[in-house]
Design a protein around this motif. Structure first.
Motif, PDB file in Angstrom:
ATOM      1  N   GLU A 135       0.852  -1.199   0.000  1.00 16.38           N
ATOM      2  CA  GLU A 135       0.000   0.000   0.000  1.00 16.38           C
ATOM      3  C   GLU A 135       0.887   1.250   0.000  1.00 16.38           C
ATOM      4  O   GLU A 135       0.512   2.300  -0.497  1.00 16.38           O
ATOM      5  N   GLU A 136       2.094   1.110   0.558  1.00 12.63           N
ATOM      6  CA  GLU A 136       2.973   2.278   0.711  1.00 12.63           C
ATOM      7  C   GLU A 136       3.777   2.599  -0.548  1.00 12.63           C
ATOM      8  O   GLU A 136       4.490   3.603  -0.581  1.00 12.63           O
ATOM      9  N   LEU A 137       3.694   1.740  -1.576  1.00  7.75           N
ATOM     10  CA  LEU A 137       4.539   1.951  -2.767  1.00  7.75           C
ATOM     11  C   LEU A 137       3.670   2.062  -4.009  1.00  7.75           C
ATOM     12  O   LEU A 137       2.690   1.313  -4.152  1.00  7.75           O
ATOM     13  N   ASP A 138       4.008   2.956  -4.923  1.00  5.23           N
ATOM     14  CA  ASP A 138       3.198   3.129  -6.143  1.00  5.23           C
ATOM     15  C   ASP A 138       3.161   1.838  -6.971  1.00  5.23           C
ATOM     16  O   ASP A 138       2.128   1.430  -7.480  1.00  5.23           O
ATOM     17  N   SER A 139       4.341   1.208  -7.127  1.00  3.01           N
ATOM     18  CA  SER A 139       4.387  -0.042  -7.900  1.00  3.01           C
ATOM     19  C   SER A 139       5.156  -1.100  -7.113  1.00  3.01           C
ATOM     20  O   SER A 139       5.631  -0.844  -6.011  1.00  3.01           O
ATOM     21  N   PHE A 140       5.273  -2.296  -7.718  1.00  3.41           N
ATOM     22  CA  PHE A 140       5.946  -3.372  -6.981  1.00  3.41           C
ATOM     23  C   PHE A 140       7.465  -3.151  -6.991  1.00  3.41           C
ATOM     24  O   PHE A 140       7.985  -2.437  -7.851  1.00  3.41           O
ATOM     25  N   LYS A 181     -13.601   2.005  -0.014  1.00  2.80           N
ATOM     26  CA  LYS A 181     -12.329   2.621   0.404  1.00  2.80           C
ATOM     27  C   LYS A 181     -11.214   1.583   0.484  1.00  2.80           C
ATOM     28  O   LYS A 181     -10.062   1.871   0.214  1.00  2.80           O
ATOM     29  N   LEU A 182     -11.559   0.371   0.904  1.00  2.00           N
ATOM     30  CA  LEU A 182     -10.529  -0.626   1.200  1.00  2.00           C
ATOM     31  C   LEU A 182      -9.986  -1.237  -0.086  1.00  2.00           C
ATOM     32  O   LEU A 182     -10.677  -1.317  -1.102  1.00  2.00           O
ATOM     33  N   ARG A 183      -8.710  -1.628  -0.034  1.00  2.00           N
ATOM     34  CA  ARG A 183      -8.009  -2.099  -1.220  1.00  2.00           C
ATOM     35  C   ARG A 183      -8.254  -3.596  -1.430  1.00  2.00           C
ATOM     36  O   ARG A 183      -8.144  -4.380  -0.487  1.00  2.00           O
ATOM     37  N   HIS A 229      -3.779  -0.834  -6.792  1.00  2.00           N
ATOM     38  CA  HIS A 229      -4.389  -0.190  -5.613  1.00  2.00           C
ATOM     39  C   HIS A 229      -5.904  -0.080  -5.763  1.00  2.00           C
ATOM     40  O   HIS A 229      -6.529   0.792  -5.174  1.00  2.00           O
ATOM     41  N   GLN A 230      -6.449  -1.022  -6.519  1.00  2.00           N
ATOM     42  CA  GLN A 230      -7.898  -1.043  -6.778  1.00  2.00           C
ATOM     43  C   GLN A 230      -8.678  -1.120  -5.477  1.00  2.00           C
ATOM     44  O   GLN A 230      -8.284  -1.846  -4.555  1.00  2.00           O
ATOM     45  N   LYS A 231      -9.782  -0.371  -5.398  1.00  3.00           N
ATOM     46  CA  LYS A 231     -10.619  -0.397  -4.198  1.00  3.00           C
ATOM     47  C   LYS A 231     -11.771  -1.376  -4.395  1.00  3.00           C
ATOM     48  O   LYS A 231     -12.112  -1.738  -5.522  1.00  3.00           O
TER      49      LYS A 231
END
Ligand code: P6P
Length: 330
Positions: free
Chosen positions: A89-94, A264-266, A302-304
């Motif tokens: 969740e803390e990173l834009d990509s892997f 809201k949740l991923r 990061h799909q909700k």
């Protein structure tokens, strides 16, 4: 006669037949959880000392705890050589994990390193959520497709709660087991063997503050919970709220609202791993359109997602309200 102590390491090794290569990866996560636990427990002290977010007495910059957790888990996952890449969740990509001794890592990890971290300042439990997938093809480079797998493709998933005690709960698809950290010996010890969720429950967990922003069918369902005198329990920490439902039965809901029309949740690193655990304990996890969460095809990292998760009978009862009130416009 004192009960036999089974540590997480011993349990993983005994269950090695589940997934041979997974052993080291699960142990890496256990080590990371102990390190994060130590920092989470000090977090209150850090705030008291007023150095939160600034520099500490030795001049080091105090990292935000969720980034600290993120970095620590990635550092620990480098040990076993079984994890090829991590999405967080803390990173834009892997991020890719360097191979160990040229070993072809067989798995990728999705994680929310410290879910609910805003609760730390008020000493409310927070948690780590993780899911483990096999790589699509270990002979090919890692791509986003290795992460955009349905929850049904998870080979393992679990969470850690840093609360009144620190508990690690996980599944490899053969039931759910919980381990409590014994600070005296610094080991996670088997404390909740083969966990099963009650078939129904008297608790519902939802942010009632959004009542007027929910769809009509959700408002009618919440009215029903009140009519049935269900207890409302919601602390704004998904892992803790769902952990309670796993033990006491009931339902956790994060529906669509005007502010979060898709929820809201991923999906990837919050809903799917927790859905795998709850389903393995005999529970159910669906979207607000009654689709099984683990069957939703992820389209982006990061799909909700909307989610209703908990006791099978209680979730089914909620779904009846969706059928009864939702206008079959689609
Ligand atoms: P709200 C924490 O920020 C979190 O991601 C989950 O742990 C929690 O269930 C949810 O958000 C709370 O959201 O909108 O009710 O404050």
């Amino acid at each position: 006669m004192s009960k036999e102590i089974v540590t997480l390491d011993e349990f993983i090794i005994r269950r090695q037949s589940d997934f041979d290569e997974l052993t080291g990866l699960l142990r890496d996560i256990g080590v990371a959880a102990k390190i994060i636990n130590r920092e989470v427990n000090k977090a209150g002290l850090v705030n008291i000392l007023g150095i939160e977010g600034g520099a500490n007495t030795s001049g080091d910059t105090v990292q935000k705890l969720d980034m600290y957790a993120n970095d620590k888990i990635i550092e620990c996952l480098k040990k076993s050589g079984e994890c090829a890449a991590v999405a967080s969740e803390e990173l834009d990509s892997f991020v890719e994990i360097p191979p160990v001794l040229g070993k072809k890592a067989g798995y990728v990890v999705v994680m929310d390193p410290l879910d609910g971290s805003s609760n730390i300042d008020v000493n409310v439990s927070v948690g780590t959520i993780f899911g483990i997938y096999r790589r699509l093809d270990p002979q090919k480079p890692i791509t986003m497709a290795d992460f955009l797998q349905k929850g049904t493709a998870l080979v393992a998933a679990g969470y850690v709660i840093y609360g009144t005690s620190t508990i690690l709960v996980y599944t490899t698809g053969n039931g759910v087991n919980g381990f409590t950290l014994d600070p005296g010996i610094g080991e996670f010890c088997l404390s909740h063997k083969n966990m099963r969720i009650p078939k129904s429950g008297q608790y519902y967990s939802v942010n009632q503050g959004y009542y007027l922003k929910f769809d009509v069918e959700m408002r009618r369902y919440i009215d029903h919970c009140s009519d049935m005198n269900y207890g409302l329990r919601y602390i704004g920490s998904m892992v803790s709220d769902i952990h309670r439902i796993l033990f006491q039965g009931g339902i956790f809901l994060y529906p669509n609202t005007r502010k979060y029309p898709k929820g809201k949740l991923r999906l990837l690193y919050e809903c799917n791993p927790l859905a795998f655990v709850v389903e393995q304990a005999g529970g159910k996890a669906v979207t607000m359109r009654s689709n099984r969460i683990m069957a939703v095809q992820p389209e982006e990292l990061h799909q909700k997602a909307t989610i209703a998760i908990g006791s099978p009978e209680t979730v089914a009862e909620m779904e009846a309200f969706l059928d009864k009130y939702v206008f079959k416009s689609y």
